[in-house]
Design a protein around this motif. Structure first.
Motif, mmCIF file in Angstrom:
data_model
loop_
_atom_site.group_PDB
_atom_site.id
_atom_site.type_symbol
_atom_site.label_atom_id
_atom_site.label_comp_id
_atom_site.label_asym_id
_atom_site.label_seq_id
_atom_site.Cartn_x
_atom_site.Cartn_y
_atom_site.Cartn_z
ATOM 1 N N ALA A 170 -9.948 8.193 -123.853
ATOM 2 C CA ALA A 170 -9.475 9.106 -123.376
ATOM 3 C C ALA A 170 -10.638 10.066 -122.671
ATOM 4 C CB ALA A 170 -7.660 9.987 -124.209
ATOM 5 N N ASP A 171 -10.934 10.304 -123.613
ATOM 6 C CA ASP A 171 -12.285 11.409 -122.928
ATOM 7 C C ASP A 171 -13.304 10.685 -122.311
ATOM 8 O OD1 ASP A 171 -10.367 12.955 -123.425
ATOM 9 O OD2 ASP A 171 -10.480 13.321 -125.622
ATOM 10 N N GLY A 172 -13.825 10.241 -122.408
ATOM 11 C CA GLY A 172 -15.150 8.897 -122.132
ATOM 12 C C GLY A 172 -15.442 9.608 -120.978
ATOM 13 N N ASN A 173 -17.048 8.791 -120.522
ATOM 14 C CA ASN A 173 -17.535 9.278 -119.265
ATOM 15 C C ASN A 173 -16.729 7.895 -118.263
ATOM 16 O OD1 ASN A 173 -18.540 11.920 -119.578
ATOM 17 N ND2 ASN A 173 -20.398 11.047 -120.370
ATOM 18 N N VAL A 174 -16.019 6.793 -118.847
ATOM 19 C CA VAL A 174 -16.117 6.180 -117.988
ATOM 20 C C VAL A 174 -14.336 5.765 -118.358
ATOM 21 C CG1 VAL A 174 -16.948 3.773 -117.872
ATOM 22 C CG2 VAL A 174 -18.826 4.965 -117.972
ATOM 23 N N PRO A 175 -13.977 5.093 -117.675
ATOM 24 C CA PRO A 175 -12.206 4.804 -118.075
ATOM 25 C C PRO A 175 -12.215 3.453 -118.547
ATOM 26 C CG PRO A 175 -12.541 5.764 -115.925
ATOM 27 C CD PRO A 175 -14.035 5.493 -115.952
ATOM 28 N N VAL A 176 -11.165 3.208 -119.117
ATOM 29 C CA VAL A 176 -11.044 2.081 -120.022
ATOM 30 C C VAL A 176 -9.559 1.889 -119.120
ATOM 31 C CG1 VAL A 176 -10.810 0.929 -122.251
ATOM 32 C CG2 VAL A 176 -12.358 3.164 -121.775
ATOM 33 N N ILE A 177 -10.114 -0.358 -119.376
ATOM 34 C CA ILE A 177 -9.165 -1.220 -118.906
ATOM 35 C C ILE A 177 -9.162 -1.932 -119.886
ATOM 36 C CG2 ILE A 177 -8.094 -2.314 -116.901
ATOM 37 C CD1 ILE A 177 -8.595 0.842 -116.036
ATOM 38 N N CYS A 178 -7.456 -1.783 -120.117
ATOM 39 C CA CYS A 178 -7.028 -3.733 -121.001
ATOM 40 C C CYS A 178 -6.706 -4.488 -120.650
ATOM 41 C CB CYS A 178 -5.748 -2.397 -122.472
ATOM 42 S SG CYS A 178 -6.555 -1.517 -123.509
ATOM 43 N N VAL A 179 -6.991 -5.526 -120.534
ATOM 44 C CA VAL A 179 -6.398 -6.653 -120.092
ATOM 45 C C VAL A 179 -6.145 -7.674 -120.724
ATOM 46 C CG1 VAL A 179 -7.605 -8.538 -119.553
ATOM 47 C CG2 VAL A 179 -8.056 -6.692 -118.705
ATOM 48 N N VAL A 180 -5.240 -8.975 -121.545
ATOM 49 C CA VAL A 180 -4.547 -9.456 -122.154
ATOM 50 C C VAL A 180 -4.488 -10.635 -121.529
ATOM 51 C CG1 VAL A 180 -2.391 -9.955 -123.699
ATOM 52 C CG2 VAL A 180 -3.086 -7.842 -123.296
ATOM 53 N N HIS A 181 -4.769 -11.877 -122.317
ATOM 54 C CA HIS A 181 -4.627 -12.856 -121.989
ATOM 55 C C HIS A 181 -3.356 -13.562 -122.370
ATOM 56 C CE1 HIS A 181 -6.688 -17.274 -122.463
ATOM 57 N NE2 HIS A 181 -6.350 -17.346 -120.901
ATOM 58 N N ASP A 182 -2.976 -14.377 -122.016
ATOM 59 C CA ASP A 182 -1.602 -15.156 -122.156
ATOM 60 C C ASP A 182 -1.900 -16.843 -122.043
ATOM 61 O OD1 ASP A 182 0.586 -16.691 -123.028
ATOM 62 O OD2 ASP A 182 1.691 -14.766 -122.598
ATOM 63 N N PRO A 183 -2.652 -17.149 -123.228
ATOM 64 C CA PRO A 183 -2.419 -18.220 -123.676
ATOM 65 C C PRO A 183 -1.098 -19.737 -122.612
ATOM 66 C CG PRO A 183 -1.763 -17.646 -125.399
ATOM 67 C CD PRO A 183 -2.527 -17.334 -125.001
ATOM 68 N N ASP A 184 -0.054 -19.090 -122.933
ATOM 69 C CA ASP A 184 0.547 -20.164 -122.382
ATOM 70 C C ASP A 184 0.560 -20.000 -120.968
ATOM 71 O OD1 ASP A 184 1.368 -20.762 -124.887
ATOM 72 O OD2 ASP A 184 3.311 -19.356 -124.764
ATOM 73 N N ASP A 185 0.630 -19.251 -120.185
ATOM 74 C CA ASP A 185 0.292 -19.292 -118.752
ATOM 75 C C ASP A 185 -1.066 -18.996 -118.170
ATOM 76 O OD1 ASP A 185 0.077 -16.783 -118.942
ATOM 77 O OD2 ASP A 185 2.412 -15.955 -117.763
ATOM 78 N N GLU A 186 -2.125 -19.072 -118.579
ATOM 79 C CA GLU A 186 -3.178 -18.379 -119.060
ATOM 80 C C GLU A 186 -3.429 -16.974 -117.667
ATOM 81 O OE1 GLU A 186 -6.115 -20.208 -119.779
ATOM 82 O OE2 GLU A 186 -5.378 -21.384 -121.167
ATOM 83 N N GLY A 187 -2.150 -16.797 -117.661
ATOM 84 C CA GLY A 187 -2.508 -15.021 -117.360
ATOM 85 C C GLY A 187 -3.605 -14.002 -117.604
ATOM 86 N N LEU A 188 -3.827 -13.286 -117.103
ATOM 87 C CA LEU A 188 -3.779 -11.828 -117.585
ATOM 88 C C LEU A 188 -3.432 -10.655 -116.942
ATOM 89 C CD1 LEU A 188 -8.620 -13.248 -116.540
ATOM 90 C CD2 LEU A 188 -7.593 -12.901 -118.961
ATOM 91 N N TYR A 189 -3.121 -10.004 -117.493
ATOM 92 C CA TYR A 189 -2.279 -8.585 -117.395
ATOM 93 C C TYR A 189 -3.200 -7.481 -117.487
ATOM 94 C CZ TYR A 189 0.855 -12.863 -117.236
ATOM 95 O OH TYR A 189 1.301 -13.486 -116.992
ATOM 96 N N TRP A 190 -3.236 -6.919 -116.743
ATOM 97 C CA TRP A 190 -3.530 -5.398 -117.015
ATOM 98 C C TRP A 190 -3.196 -4.105 -117.627
ATOM 99 C CZ3 TRP A 190 -5.462 -1.386 -113.719
ATOM 100 C CH2 TRP A 190 -4.505 -1.525 -112.912
#
Length: 274
Positions: A85-105
């Motif tokens: 929350a407080d860092g100088n650089v924003p953080v993005i979370c990405v999840v990889h679903d192995p069933d559809d090989e999709g990336l979600y953020w």
């Protein structure tokens, strides 16, 4: 011989898939030492037309089926709340679903700051199943995230901090003034170009936007403007001659500050300036 844990393989596959996608579009990816759990796996520097930019994010990558939730996916915050929350650089979370090989953020920094403003504790970053990250959607993702990163740069940093505190988005062209009263409460005066009214945002009013105009500001007798003193209940008589703006009771310092704000923003309410 020691085996390789399945969790490591799925995590590695997730990082590789995201890295391949970003590098295919010429963005610069640097991996963070995986031996230490700092809550980030990658630094990403965005490029524009082949040229590097100053826009950098950190990414926490998760892989596997265990991150699925009813709304899509979830990434636990654990001990990373303050740094995300407080860092100088924003953080993005990405999840990889192995069933559809999709990336979600999802934007972890934005979600945590929103929760803080709402005085709640966020234990999980919600990742929507609609927030798919692929070759088709990557340009939109980059544009959206770069815009968010830019909010923390230069003169916009203060507007961003105030906007996140009050739960609104200020335009760089808006006139935004800040005041802290004797009780430590925050007041924000917000004037958009060409609008006949300003907006008062007050922490003691739970940041509920209040439309105000100069004629609504009364230094004395605000509560008796439409009533006789004898007609008021006894509890209201003590407040009969206090400053007000509309139905909002002010102290003298707040009223003086608002008067100065109205004076300084007079030009911005002129429709001719639209």
């Amino acid at each position: 011989m020691a085996g390789v844990p399945r969790s490591r393989r799925t995590g590695r596959a997730a990082v590789n898939r995201l890295r391949t996608l970003l590098e295919r579009h010429d963005h610069i990816v640097q991996e963070i030492d995986g031996q230490n759990d700092f809550g980030e796996d990658l630094y990403v520097t965005f490029t524009d037309d082949g040229q590097t930019t100053g826009d950098v994010i950190k990414v926490q990558v998760k892989g596997g089926k265990s991150w699925r939730r009813s709304h899509g996916y979830g990434v636990p915050v654990e001990q990373h709340a303050e740094t995300w929350a407080d860092g100088n650089v924003p953080v993005i979370c990405v999840v990889h679903d192995p069933d559809d090989e999709g990336l979600y953020w999802a934007n972890a920094t934005a979600q945590l700051l929103r929760a803080r403003r709402e005085r709640t504790t966020l234990k999980t970053i919600r990742v929507s199943s609609e927030a798919l990250l692929n070759d088709h959607s990557l340009s939109g993702f980059v544009s959206q995230v770069r815009h968010y990163v830019g909010r923390y740069r230069g003169n916009r940093a203060l507007l961003t901090e105030l906007g996140e505190m009050a739960g609104v988005d200020f335009d760089p062209a808006d006139l935004v003034l800040h005041f802290i009263n004797i009780h430590g409460e925050d007041l924000i005066f917000w004037q958009r170009r060409g609008e006949e009214f300003a907006t008062l945002l007050h922490s003691d009013l739970d940041w509920d936007p209040q439309r105000i105009t100069p004629d609504m500001l009364r230094f004395f007798g605000g509560l008796t403007a439409e009533y006789k003193l004898d007609d008021l209940p006894e509890w209201m008589r003590a407040f009969a001659n206090v400053p007000t703006v509309g139905d909002i009771i002010l102290d003298e310092d707040e009223a003086a500050w608002l008067a100065a704000c109205f004076g300084a923003s007079r030009w911005a309410r002129d429709p001719a300036d639209n």
